[in-house]
Design a protein around this motif. Structure first.
Motif, PDB file in Angstrom:
ATOM      1  N   ARG A 177       0.850  -1.201   0.000  1.00 42.38           N
ATOM      2  CA  ARG A 177       0.000   0.000   0.000  1.00 42.38           C
ATOM      3  C   ARG A 177       0.881   1.244   0.000  1.00 42.38           C
ATOM      4  NH1 ARG A 177      -2.591   0.956   6.017  1.00 42.38           N
ATOM      5  NH2 ARG A 177      -0.749   0.445   7.252  1.00 42.38           N
ATOM      6  N   ALA A 178       0.292   2.359  -0.406  1.00 45.51           N
ATOM      7  CA  ALA A 178       1.032   3.607  -0.508  1.00 45.51           C
ATOM      8  C   ALA A 178       1.445   4.104   0.868  1.00 45.51           C
ATOM      9  CB  ALA A 178       0.182   4.657  -1.205  1.00 45.51           C
ATOM     10  N   ASN A 179       2.690   4.503   0.972  1.00 48.54           N
ATOM     11  CA  ASN A 179       3.200   5.136   2.186  1.00 48.54           C
ATOM     12  C   ASN A 179       3.344   6.622   1.885  1.00 48.54           C
ATOM     13  OD1 ASN A 179       4.888   6.181   4.271  1.00 48.54           O
ATOM     14  ND2 ASN A 179       5.652   4.123   4.683  1.00 48.54           N
ATOM     15  N   TRP A 180       2.477   7.438   2.468  1.00 50.31           N
ATOM     16  CA  TRP A 180       2.487   8.879   2.192  1.00 50.31           C
ATOM     17  C   TRP A 180       3.641   9.602   2.877  1.00 50.31           C
ATOM     18  CZ3 TRP A 180      -3.417   9.373   3.544  1.00 50.31           C
ATOM     19  CH2 TRP A 180      -4.172   8.787   2.519  1.00 50.31           C
ATOM     20  N   ASP A 181       4.344   8.900   3.765  1.00 46.94           N
ATOM     21  CA  ASP A 181       5.492   9.518   4.442  1.00 46.94           C
ATOM     22  C   ASP A 181       6.788   9.330   3.650  1.00 46.94           C
ATOM     23  OD1 ASP A 181       3.774  10.214   6.507  1.00 46.94           O
ATOM     24  OD2 ASP A 181       4.193   8.401   7.653  1.00 46.94           O
ATOM     25  N   THR A 182       6.871   8.212   2.910  1.00 43.73           N
ATOM     26  CA  THR A 182       8.095   7.930   2.139  1.00 43.73           C
ATOM     27  C   THR A 182       7.887   8.070   0.638  1.00 43.73           C
ATOM     28  OG1 THR A 182       7.601   5.561   1.974  1.00 43.73           O
ATOM     29  CG2 THR A 182       8.832   6.293   3.919  1.00 43.73           C
ATOM     30  N   TYR A 183       6.613   8.216   0.210  1.00 43.64           N
ATOM     31  CA  TYR A 183       6.249   8.352  -1.196  1.00 43.64           C
ATOM     32  C   TYR A 183       6.560   7.087  -1.994  1.00 43.64           C
ATOM     33  CZ  TYR A 183       6.885  13.056   0.666  1.00 43.64           C
ATOM     34  OH  TYR A 183       6.875  14.163   1.466  1.00 43.64           O
ATOM     35  N   LYS A 184       6.482   5.931  -1.333  1.00 45.88           N
ATOM     36  CA  LYS A 184       6.705   4.647  -1.974  1.00 45.88           C
ATOM     37  C   LYS A 184       5.634   3.661  -1.515  1.00 45.88           C
ATOM     38  CE  LYS A 184      11.767   5.167  -2.026  1.00 45.88           C
ATOM     39  NZ  LYS A 184      13.045   4.569  -1.574  1.00 45.88           N
ATOM     40  N   TYR A 185       5.507   2.560  -2.258  1.00 45.36           N
ATOM     41  CA  TYR A 185       4.634   1.479  -1.816  1.00 45.36           C
ATOM     42  C   TYR A 185       5.439   0.537  -0.924  1.00 45.36           C
ATOM     43  CZ  TYR A 185       0.524   2.510  -4.630  1.00 45.36           C
ATOM     44  OH  TYR A 185      -0.613   3.097  -5.137  1.00 45.36           O
ATOM     45  N   GLY A 186       4.840   0.124   0.197  1.00 44.68           N
ATOM     46  CA  GLY A 186       5.503  -0.780   1.128  1.00 44.68           C
ATOM     47  C   GLY A 186       4.591  -1.923   1.514  1.00 44.68           C
ATOM     48  N   GLY A 187       5.172  -3.003   2.016  1.00 47.62           N
ATOM     49  CA  GLY A 187       4.396  -4.178   2.386  1.00 47.62           C
ATOM     50  C   GLY A 187       3.390  -3.888   3.489  1.00 47.62           C
ATOM     51  N   TYR A 188       2.170  -4.415   3.308  1.00 41.81           N
ATOM     52  CA  TYR A 188       1.129  -4.297   4.334  1.00 41.81           C
ATOM     53  C   TYR A 188       1.168  -5.616   5.103  1.00 41.81           C
ATOM     54  CZ  TYR A 188      -3.246  -2.471   6.299  1.00 41.81           C
ATOM     55  OH  TYR A 188      -4.213  -1.962   7.129  1.00 41.81           O
ATOM     56  N   THR A 189       1.703  -5.571   6.296  1.00 38.67           N
ATOM     57  CA  THR A 189       2.030  -6.782   7.040  1.00 38.67           C
ATOM     58  C   THR A 189       0.880  -7.322   7.886  1.00 38.67           C
ATOM     59  OG1 THR A 189       2.866  -5.560   8.949  1.00 38.67           O
ATOM     60  CG2 THR A 189       4.406  -5.970   7.161  1.00 38.67           C
ATOM     61  N   SER A 190       0.932  -8.632   8.136  1.00 33.04           N
ATOM     62  CA  SER A 190       0.016  -9.333   9.051  1.00 33.04           C
ATOM     63  C   SER A 190      -1.452  -9.100   8.725  1.00 33.04           C
ATOM     64  CB  SER A 190       0.302  -8.909  10.498  1.00 33.04           C
ATOM     65  OG  SER A 190       1.641  -9.166  10.845  1.00 33.04           O
ATOM     66  N   GLN A 191      -1.779  -9.072   7.430  1.00 37.26           N
ATOM     67  CA  GLN A 191      -3.155  -8.862   6.998  1.00 37.26           C
ATOM     68  C   GLN A 191      -3.760 -10.149   6.436  1.00 37.26           C
ATOM     69  OE1 GLN A 191      -4.858  -5.933   7.523  1.00 37.26           O
ATOM     70  NE2 GLN A 191      -2.954  -5.497   8.653  1.00 37.26           N
ATOM     71  N   PRO A 192      -5.016 -10.477   6.797  1.00 42.47           N
ATOM     72  CA  PRO A 192      -5.672 -11.666   6.250  1.00 42.47           C
ATOM     73  C   PRO A 192      -6.006 -11.482   4.773  1.00 42.47           C
ATOM     74  CG  PRO A 192      -7.221 -10.389   7.549  1.00 42.47           C
ATOM     75  CD  PRO A 192      -5.875  -9.746   7.741  1.00 42.47           C
ATOM     76  N   VAL A 193      -5.609 -12.449   3.968  1.00 44.45           N
ATOM     77  CA  VAL A 193      -5.853 -12.413   2.525  1.00 44.45           C
ATOM     78  C   VAL A 193      -6.407 -13.769   2.098  1.00 44.45           C
ATOM     79  CG1 VAL A 193      -4.820 -12.115   0.255  1.00 44.45           C
ATOM     80  CG2 VAL A 193      -3.989 -10.754   2.177  1.00 44.45           C
TER      81      VAL A 193
END
Length: 254
Positions: A177-193
């Motif tokens: 998901r988008a990280n508005w603090d770093t302006y990059k996409y980062g892993g969304y951890t520990s989420q049920p999929v």
């Protein structure tokens, strides 16, 4: 900093002044400006990634004298949280003698506007409108609530392909998901999929199992290859991140 002039304050001051005026000479209440067909981003959540995101706030405004063409329309979350209006002012077009159609356009980019991860969630719409005869005013903190969410991406890849029936198939992927603090996409951890399967020749998806993304947002699980079809991952979303599905990956079972 977000600063407002509340209509309630002005109204209160007039009320105090009015105590000295006999009731018989009190002015009649001003005609109400009415709003309808209020929509933010066409009724969809505002999903902001790491680049530009343009959306609109639209509504119809009615009054016997119609309304002025430049109302103030603001998207806000808290005292210091404001979404920028792209054109600096908001415009209303006359559609009849008593009705105007209004549109405010916003263009948000985390890299050139100070929007942070903590601001994802529910936002509000403030408007200030004056009738053309200056007799009526509409000043509301919120005519429509809407969600501003961190855009998400989800991938899926099944291997090996082709595969023999009964052999083990591995499905990998990643939830970011988008990280508005770093302006990059980062892993969304520990989420049920959910891992879902669609049999070839059908349109129905069925859930095979639910797994969780790891410490980097990666996904990995195995299943037995039984028939031709496609696999995908499905994420239901959270209060700050939208639901998203991966593309389907077809598997040839021989």
């Amino acid at each position: 900093m977000r600063k407002r002039v509340s209509a309630a304050v002005a109204t209160g001051a007039l009320a105090l002044t009015g105590l000295a005026v006999p009731a018989a000479t009190a002015a009649p209440a001003a005609e109400e400006i009415k709003l309808s067909n209020i929509k933010v981003n066409g009724g969809k959540d505002v999903l902001i990634g790491t680049g530009n995101k343009k959306f609109t706030i639209t509504f119809d405004a009615s009054h016997s004298a119609n309304i002025q063409a430049d109302p103030t329309i603001v998207g806000w979350r808290a005292l210091n949280d404001l979404l920028p209006n792209e054109f600096g002012r908001d415009h209303c077009k006359v559609v009849s003698d008593t009705k105007s159609s209004c549109t405010a356009t916003f263009n948000v980019n985390p890299q050139n506007y100070d929007i942070e991860n903590s601001e994802a969630g529910s936002w509000k719409t403030e408007v200030y409108i004056v009738s053309t005869d200056y007799e009526s005013t509409l000043d509301k903190d919120n005519i429509k609530s809407f969600k501003v969410l961190r855009a998400a991406k989800l991938t899926a890849n099944a291997s090996p392909e082709p595969i023999k029936k009964g052999k083990t198939l591995t499905i990998t992927g990643a939830l970011t998901r988008a990280n508005w603090d770093t302006y990059k996409y980062g892993g969304y951890t520990s989420q049920p999929v959910k891992l879902q399967f669609q049999k070839k020749g059908t349109t129905t998806w069925s859930t095979v199992k639910t797994i969780k993304s790891d410490g980097r947002g990666n996904l990995k699980t195995t299943v037995k290859a039984e028939r031709d079809g496609s696999f995908r991952y499905v994420f239901a979303g959270t209060s700050t991140t939208p639901a998203v599905n991966s593309s389907a990956d077809a598997v040839d079972v021989r």
